[in-house]
Scaffold this active site. Structure first.
Site, PDB file in Angstrom:
ATOM      1  N   CYS A 100      -4.801   7.983 -16.835  1.00 17.80           N
ATOM      2  CA  CYS A 100      -5.678   7.468 -15.762  1.00 17.80           C
ATOM      3  C   CYS A 100      -7.103   7.924 -16.046  1.00 17.80           C
ATOM      4  CB  CYS A 100      -5.187   8.015 -14.422  1.00 17.80           C
ATOM      5  SG  CYS A 100      -6.387   7.897 -13.096  1.00 17.80           S
ATOM      6  N   CYS A 104     -12.114   3.751 -11.593  1.00 17.14           N
ATOM      7  CA  CYS A 104     -11.953   2.474 -10.867  1.00 17.14           C
ATOM      8  C   CYS A 104     -12.057   2.625  -9.363  1.00 17.14           C
ATOM      9  CB  CYS A 104     -10.598   1.847 -11.181  1.00 17.14           C
ATOM     10  SG  CYS A 104      -9.836   2.452 -12.648  1.00 17.14           S
ATOM     11  N   THR A 191      -8.086  10.959  -6.936  1.00 17.41           N
ATOM     12  CA  THR A 191      -8.159  10.784  -8.382  1.00 17.41           C
ATOM     13  C   THR A 191      -9.576  11.033  -8.895  1.00 17.41           C
ATOM     14  OG1 THR A 191      -6.357   9.196  -8.327  1.00 17.41           O
ATOM     15  CG2 THR A 191      -7.828   9.063 -10.203  1.00 17.41           C
ATOM     16  N   GLU A 257      -5.869  14.923  -9.806  1.00 21.10           N
ATOM     17  CA  GLU A 257      -6.013  14.602  -8.391  1.00 21.10           C
ATOM     18  C   GLU A 257      -6.344  15.895  -7.653  1.00 21.10           C
ATOM     19  OE1 GLU A 257      -3.559  12.793 -10.045  1.00 21.10           O
ATOM     20  OE2 GLU A 257      -4.599  10.903  -9.698  1.00 21.10           O
ATOM     21  N   HIS A 292      -8.092  -2.405  -5.683  1.00 17.25           N
ATOM     22  CA  HIS A 292      -7.492  -1.310  -6.443  1.00 17.25           C
ATOM     23  C   HIS A 292      -6.125  -1.709  -7.007  1.00 17.25           C
ATOM     24  CE1 HIS A 292      -7.758   2.567  -8.074  1.00 17.25           C
ATOM     25  NE2 HIS A 292      -6.768   3.087  -7.397  1.00 17.25           N
ATOM     26  N   TYR A 296      -4.799  -1.793 -11.291  1.00 16.48           N
ATOM     27  CA  TYR A 296      -3.626  -1.292 -11.990  1.00 16.48           C
ATOM     28  C   TYR A 296      -3.327  -2.062 -13.276  1.00 16.48           C
ATOM     29  CZ  TYR A 296      -2.773   2.690  -9.142  1.00 16.48           C
ATOM     30  OH  TYR A 296      -2.922   3.918  -8.583  1.00 16.48           O
ATOM     31  N   CYS A 298      -4.776  -0.891 -15.602  1.00 17.39           N
ATOM     32  CA  CYS A 298      -4.789   0.325 -16.429  1.00 17.39           C
ATOM     33  C   CYS A 298      -3.404   0.621 -16.982  1.00 17.39           C
ATOM     34  CB  CYS A 298      -5.291   1.503 -15.613  1.00 17.39           C
ATOM     35  SG  CYS A 298      -4.234   1.932 -14.206  1.00 17.39           S
ATOM     36  N   GLU A 446       1.753   7.537  -9.965  1.00 13.54           N
ATOM     37  CA  GLU A 446       0.584   6.794  -9.500  1.00 13.54           C
ATOM     38  C   GLU A 446       0.901   5.292  -9.426  1.00 13.54           C
ATOM     39  OE1 GLU A 446      -2.844   7.487 -11.934  1.00 13.54           O
ATOM     40  OE2 GLU A 446      -4.053   8.032 -10.202  1.00 13.54           O
TER      41      GLU A 446
END
Ligand code: SF4
Ligand code: FE
Length: 482
Positions: A100, A104, A191, A257, A292, A296, A298, A446
């Site tokens: 991560c 974002c 995050t 986090e 968001h 993802y 990602c 996540e």
């Protein structure tokens, strides 16, 4: 200069005066802390790729405010093409860092606020959008990392904010002054919190009239007086303290986090973007969440890394040609590319909002994120299947290098003639890192809970599908006349 180099980003973090606690101690040096540093390296990659000619189209954009070239992470989407490039950027960074990369959340908060502040102004003749655009220009001009802070601790889930025994379990305004407001509460699971210059706070759920003190949104510098960060633990996090690189799996990049506590933090009015307009809290939550959920993308990139590692270990084991192994790797790719379809589709079907910002297709963004709560787990299962039990029983790097037993580790874990044992162990450790080590926070948990847990997407899917229309066509085809 609106774009920072990675070094300038790191230098700018050194100037912050963050109050960060980890393992019960206050950190003197956040930037060089060995547990935090890999996460900082991942964010720094968002700066370094933006410098590269090769990725310019994906990583940079033209500011609609200043016309200058900016990092896409600070951009407000001006077209469907911008939305599609955002999805591609997520996959790219995930595939380069294998974790991560945290930036974002701020981009999604900025885009959601660009829409909601405009809509609040249209209804109440307020000036939130003007304030917001001034703030946005500051973020773009300084190429800042913003933490998009939405998730409150929430206390007793059966009670609304104002009925909680402790009223601070949702972040709220505790004092209204002439020059601004004072807020108290916390944001959990944040995050990239300590790699951020700014914290953008938003409400976590739709607020009712009785909860209007909780219907607030604002931005503060991350080292504002009254803010404390308490770092979350990750599985195998202390491996990052080891001197060797093998057992860490991914020794360069990672995520983090933290719990952010706001203990009577002052926010000047020019940085307040929603103040008690409870009827817009739901919209802001939904827009941030949908953006968001698109982000993802990602996980597709991280999936690329895991699939690459799995193919490699299969080759190292001499098993790559076995038909069941080939089939499992096809399955991993099919699942991963299905995820890619979702994040590209919700972007391609995006539309212009009255503010001028382009917004993703909400139904498709929710379907995409719902798939993300499942497919990475299946991809991880197949990776562990192919890797074999040695992924978790393999001796340490120190044993491999031991003058006494190293020869036995090398002898008995040797596979294909041309493959050094160290290479085999390295790739196994990477699979371990991604599926059960510190990177599994990013790749699996996540995927499950980030941007809202699975049920949040199912509620949205139920709300957004046009069931009446589906029934109408079915009945028509079946010849039912009512
Ligand atoms: Fe970005 Fe993915 Fe990390 Fe969320 S989980 S901040 S979308 S990289
Ligand atoms: Fe997330």
């Amino acid at each position: 200069m609106p774009m920072k180099t990675p070094q300038e980003y790191i230098d700018s973090l050194r100037k912050l005066n963050l109050v960060v606690y980890m393992f019960g101690k206050k950190l003197d040096n956040v930037v060089d802390d060995p547990i935090i540093r890999p996460s900082l390296n991942a964010v720094a990659m968002t700066y370094s790729l933006a410098m590269s000619k090769k990725y310019e189209d994906i990583m940079t954009a033209t500011s609609h405010l200043t016309g200058k070239k900016i990092n896409r992470f600070t951009h407000i989407h001006q077209s469907v093409d911008d939305l599609v490039r955002k999805s591609k950027m997520g996959r790219l960074l995930g595939s380069i860092t294998g974790c991560c990369f945290q930036r974002c959340v701020g981009m999604d908060a900025l885009n959601a606020l660009s829409i909601t502040t405009y809509d609040i102004d249209a209804k109440y003749k307020t000036e939130y959008n003007k304030r917001f655009l001034k703030y946005l220009e500051y973020v773009q001009e300084n190429d800042l990392v913003c933490d998009g802070a939405m998730t409150d601790p929430k206390g007793d889930r059966s009670l609304p904010p104002h009925q909680q025994e402790d009223p601070d379990l949702f972040l709220r305004v505790v004092e209204e002054r002439k020059d601004g407001i004072v807020v108290r509460g916390a944001k959990a699971h944040q995050t990239g919190a300590v790699n951020s210059h700014e914290v953008i706070v938003m409400p976590t759920i739709t607020m009712r009239e009785e909860d209007r003190d909780y219907a607030i949104s604002f931005a503060v510098p991350s080292d504002t007086k009254g803010i404390t960060y308490i770092m979350g633990r990750q599985s195998c996090d202390t491996r990052k303290l080891e001197k060797g690189t093998i057992d860490r799996g991914n020794f360069v990049f990672g995520g983090h986090e933290a719990l952010i506590v706001f203990d009577n933090v002052f926010v000047p009015w020019e940085r307040v973007f929603m103040f008690r307009e409870h009827d817009f809290s739901g919209q802001l939550v939904e827009q941030f969440a949908s953006y968001h959920r698109q982000s993802y993308a990602c996980k597709v990139g991280v999936g690329d890394v895991l699939i690459g590692a799995t193919q490699t270990v299969a080759e190292y084991n001499g098993a790559a040609k076995a038909s069941h192994v080939r089939d499992k790797i096809i399955e991993m790719n099919q699942l991963n590319e299905t995820l890619y379809c979702g994040c590209i589709a919700c972007a391609s079907e995006g539309r212009r909002e009255p503010s001028g910002t382009y917004y993703v297709d909400t139904l498709l963004a929710n379907v995409h994120k719902q798939n993300v709560t499942r497919f990475p787990y299946e991809i991880a299962r197949l990776a562990q299947d192919i890797a074999g039990g040695i992924m978790v029983t393999c001796p340490s790097e120190d044993d491999l290098k031991s003058p006494e037993v190293g020869k036995w580790v090398s002898k008995y874990f040797h596979t294909v003639k041309s493959v050094p044992v160290e290479h085999r162990i390295r790739i196994l450790r990477l699979i371990e890192n991604l599926t059960m080590g510190s990177a599994a926070v990013g790749y699996l948990t996540e995927s499950m809970h980030g941007a809202g847990s699975p049920q949040a997407q199912r509620i949205m899917i139920a709300r957004l599908v046009d069931m009446k229309e589906k029934q109408k066509t079915a009945k028509k085809i079946a010849g039912i006349v009512e």
